[in-house]
Design a protein around this motif. Structure first.
Motif, PDB file in Angstrom:
ATOM      1  N   TYR A   1      -1.587   5.464   5.511  1.00  0.00           N
ATOM      2  CA  TYR A   1      -1.566   5.151   3.900  1.00  0.00           C
ATOM      3  C   TYR A   1      -3.072   5.443   3.812  1.00  0.00           C
TER       4      TYR A   1
ATOM      5  N   THR B   1      -5.702   3.697   0.299  1.00  0.00           N
ATOM      6  CA  THR B   1      -5.952   3.113  -0.524  1.00  0.00           C
ATOM      7  C   THR B   1      -7.884   3.647  -1.179  1.00  0.00           C
TER       8      THR B   1
ATOM      9  N   LEU C   1      -3.147   3.549  -4.479  1.00  0.00           N
ATOM     10  CA  LEU C   1      -2.736   4.121  -2.985  1.00  0.00           C
ATOM     11  C   LEU C   1      -1.718   5.338  -2.442  1.00  0.00           C
TER      12      LEU C   1
ATOM     13  N   ILE D   1       0.606   7.782   0.139  1.00  0.00           N
ATOM     14  CA  ILE D   1       1.459   7.256   1.461  1.00  0.00           C
ATOM     15  C   ILE D   1       1.141   9.365   2.066  1.00  0.00           C
TER      16      ILE D   1
ATOM     17  N   TRP E   1       0.059  13.951   0.372  1.00  0.00           N
ATOM     18  CA  TRP E   1      -0.542  12.705  -0.449  1.00  0.00           C
ATOM     19  C   TRP E   1       0.465  12.301  -0.912  1.00  0.00           C
TER      20      TRP E   1
END
Length: 178
Positions: free
Chosen positions: A153, A155, A166, A168, A176
């Protein structure tokens, strides 16, 4: 600090030996399988990454009592046009993470772009992956976390709107999604 440089551990184990580095982040995790016998009295490899130009990392195999050489995390070629002829973009990252196999993931922001540097050999070589194609705010360094399934994760704070983003990755940082 000793002589303007951060000092970690006793004796001559200096971080940022060439000077001009700051924002030291220390984290640790298991070694790669071929290096397990190299650990000296501590169960994990300890990493210290420090920023400016370029981001550098060092590793310790004895819990931080001594440190190996500084290893540069290179700039991605995609930022060459952003940093211009002076090649003076600064780069900082926050605390990295290490997966169960010993792969190291370091978030960083060359020229204020969110990236992750990935090393499968404890920092000797790095693979660079862009997390998003956008500018992050100057001190909105990308952060990185990992869950039990080893999903990553990332950010950061967007420069244009100052919103928190965000992303992932479910494939060890290679792709991503936001």
């Amino acid at each position: 600090y000793a002589g303007g440089r951060p000092l970690v551990g006793p004796g001559p184990a200096y971080l940022g030996g060439t000077g001009g580095y700051d924002h030291v982040q220390i984290f640790g995790g298991p070694p790669i399988a071929s290096q397990k016998n190299q650990l000296k009295g501590y169960p994990n490899v300890v990493y210290a990454c420090m920023g400016h130009n370029p981001l550098k990392c060092q590793k310790s195999l004895d819990g931080g009592m001594s440190w190996g050489p500084e290893l540069d995390i290179p700039y991605p070629h995609e930022v060459d046009s952003i940093q211009g002829p002076a090649h003076d973009c600064s780069v900082f990252g926050l605390q990295g993470v290490v997966d169960k196999a010993g792969t190291v993931y370091v978030p960083y922001g060359p020229c204020n772009r969110p990236y992750v540097a990935i090393s499968h050999d404890e920092g000797s070589k790095w693979q660079l992956v862009a997390v998003a194609n956008m500018d992050e705010i100057g001190y909105g360094y990308p952060s990185l976390g990992m869950d039990e399934q080893e999903n990553l994760y990332a950010t950061w704070v967007g420069a244009s709107d100052r919103l928190l983003y965000l992303a992932i990755s479910r494939d060890h940082g290679m792709h991503w999604g936001m």
